[in-house]
Design a protein around this motif. Structure first.
Motif, PDB file in Angstrom:
ATOM      1  N   THR A 118       0.681  -1.088   0.035  1.00 33.48           N
ATOM      2  CA  THR A 118      -0.029   0.002  -0.104  1.00 33.48           C
ATOM      3  C   THR A 118       0.860   1.284  -0.004  1.00 33.48           C
ATOM      4  OG1 THR A 118      -1.739  -1.156   1.246  1.00 33.48           O
ATOM      5  CG2 THR A 118      -1.693   1.236   1.307  1.00 33.48           C
ATOM      6  N   VAL A 119       0.471   2.197  -0.810  1.00 34.98           N
ATOM      7  CA  VAL A 119       1.073   3.399  -0.636  1.00 34.98           C
ATOM      8  C   VAL A 119       0.328   4.698  -0.537  1.00 34.98           C
ATOM      9  CG1 VAL A 119       2.491   5.101  -2.650  1.00 34.98           C
ATOM     10  CG2 VAL A 119       2.613   2.609  -2.740  1.00 34.98           C
ATOM     11  N   LEU A 120       0.729   5.475   0.479  1.00 38.09           N
ATOM     12  CA  LEU A 120       0.126   6.584   0.613  1.00 38.09           C
ATOM     13  C   LEU A 120       0.482   7.730   0.258  1.00 38.09           C
ATOM     14  CD1 LEU A 120      -2.189   7.273   2.964  1.00 38.09           C
ATOM     15  CD2 LEU A 120      -0.393   8.082   4.370  1.00 38.09           C
ATOM     16  N   SER A 121      -0.198   8.656  -0.570  1.00 37.10           N
ATOM     17  CA  SER A 121       0.282   9.868  -1.412  1.00 37.10           C
ATOM     18  C   SER A 121      -0.629  10.933  -1.146  1.00 37.10           C
ATOM     19  CB  SER A 121       0.224   9.210  -2.694  1.00 37.10           C
ATOM     20  OG  SER A 121       0.999   8.272  -3.178  1.00 37.10           O
ATOM     21  N   GLU A 122       0.331  12.100  -1.180  1.00 37.63           N
ATOM     22  CA  GLU A 122      -0.465  13.297  -1.336  1.00 37.63           C
ATOM     23  C   GLU A 122      -0.478  13.826  -2.944  1.00 37.63           C
ATOM     24  OE1 GLU A 122      -0.543  17.515   1.001  1.00 37.63           O
ATOM     25  OE2 GLU A 122       1.392  17.043   0.090  1.00 37.63           O
ATOM     26  N   THR A 123      -1.789  14.200  -3.269  1.00 39.36           N
ATOM     27  CA  THR A 123      -1.969  14.499  -4.396  1.00 39.36           C
ATOM     28  C   THR A 123      -2.510  16.066  -4.213  1.00 39.36           C
ATOM     29  OG1 THR A 123      -2.730  12.437  -5.464  1.00 39.36           O
ATOM     30  CG2 THR A 123      -3.307  14.262  -6.662  1.00 39.36           C
ATOM     31  N   LYS A 124      -1.906  17.231  -5.056  1.00 42.33           N
ATOM     32  CA  LYS A 124      -2.341  18.369  -5.134  1.00 42.33           C
ATOM     33  C   LYS A 124      -2.536  18.527  -6.611  1.00 42.33           C
ATOM     34  CE  LYS A 124       0.773  20.104  -1.645  1.00 42.33           C
ATOM     35  NZ  LYS A 124       1.627  21.256  -1.245  1.00 42.33           N
ATOM     36  N   THR A 125      -3.779  19.124  -6.860  1.00 42.26           N
ATOM     37  CA  THR A 125      -4.254  19.469  -7.952  1.00 42.26           C
ATOM     38  C   THR A 125      -3.784  21.055  -8.266  1.00 42.26           C
ATOM     39  OG1 THR A 125      -5.897  17.911  -8.182  1.00 42.26           O
ATOM     40  CG2 THR A 125      -6.153  19.604  -9.952  1.00 42.26           C
ATOM     41  N   MET A 134      -7.046  21.573  -5.082  1.00 37.98           N
ATOM     42  CA  MET A 134      -7.400  20.451  -4.561  1.00 37.98           C
ATOM     43  C   MET A 134      -6.389  19.760  -3.969  1.00 37.98           C
ATOM     44  SD  MET A 134     -10.155  17.265  -5.870  1.00 37.98           S
ATOM     45  CE  MET A 134      -8.612  16.207  -6.163  1.00 37.98           C
ATOM     46  N   THR A 135      -6.485  19.085  -2.592  1.00 43.06           N
ATOM     47  CA  THR A 135      -5.608  18.138  -2.361  1.00 43.06           C
ATOM     48  C   THR A 135      -6.254  16.963  -1.776  1.00 43.06           C
ATOM     49  OG1 THR A 135      -5.772  19.446   0.023  1.00 43.06           O
ATOM     50  CG2 THR A 135      -4.015  20.349  -1.733  1.00 43.06           C
TER      51      THR A 135
END
Length: 148
Positions: A118-125, A134-135
Motif C-alpha cells: 500500500t502506498v499513501l500519497s498526497e495529490t495536489k491539483t 484541491m488536495t
C-alpha cells in the motif's frame, strides 16, 4: 514499463498533466451530478455568488484529477485499486479557462503481503498559477514485482 510497489519511494514526487477546464464540460458535469445554481446558472452566479461566476463542482475537479492520474501514472502502474481517501479538500474555486496539473508525493509505503503493498500519497491539483485547487491523501494498493 510497469510501475510496481518497489518502484515507488517515500519522498518521490511526480508532476504531470495539463487539463483545460471548459465551460461546456463544467456545465455538463454539474447538470448531471451537482446541479447547484453556482455550477449551472451562469447569470445568477455572476450576479449573486461570492465567486463572481461559474465554478466547477469539487467532484468535477476530483474527476479531472483522476483522469490525469490515470493518463500519466495508473495506465502504466500495477495498481490494484484504492482503499480510500484519508483527506479531500477543495481549496480554491476552479473556473472555466483554468488549466490544471497534478503533483503527487509518496508519503508512506507498507508491504502488506508477498503480492501487494500500500502506498499513501498526497495529490495536489494545481491551477495555471501554481495554486493548489484541491488536495487529497489517498491509499492505493500496488502489485509487488516479486509477487507476480
Amino acid at each position: 514499463m510497469t510501475i510496481f510497489y518497489e518502484d515507488l519511494a517515500v519522498g518521490q514526487v511526480e508532476e504531470f498533466g495539463e487539463y483545460e477546464v471548459t465551460e461546456a464540460e463544467l456545465l455538463s458535469f454539474a447538470e448531471q451530478y451537482d446541479p447547484q445554481w453556482f455550477h449551472v446558472d451562469k447569470e445568477r452566479s455572476e450576479e449573486e455568488s461570492m465567486y463572481g461566476g461559474l465554478i466547477t463542482s469539487g467532484w468535477h475537479t476530483a474527476s479531472m484529477t483522476m483522469r490525469m492520474l490515470v493518463d500519466h501514472h495508473f495506465s502504466e502502474a500495477a495498481s490494484l485499486g484504492a482503499k480510500g481517501l484519508h483527506e479531500l479538500r477543495w481549496r480554491v474555486p476552479v473556473e472555466p479557462g483554468d488549466v490544471l496539473s497534478v503533483r503527487v508525493e509518496v508519503l508512506e509505503k507498507e508491504a502488506e503481503t508477498d503480492s501487494r503493498g500500500t502506498v499513501l500519497s498526497e495529490t495536489k491539483t494545481l491551477n495555471q498559477d501554481g495554486d493548489a485547487v484541491m488536495t487529497m491523501v489517498s491509499e492505493v494498493m500496488y502489485a509487488r514485482r516479486d509477487g507476480e
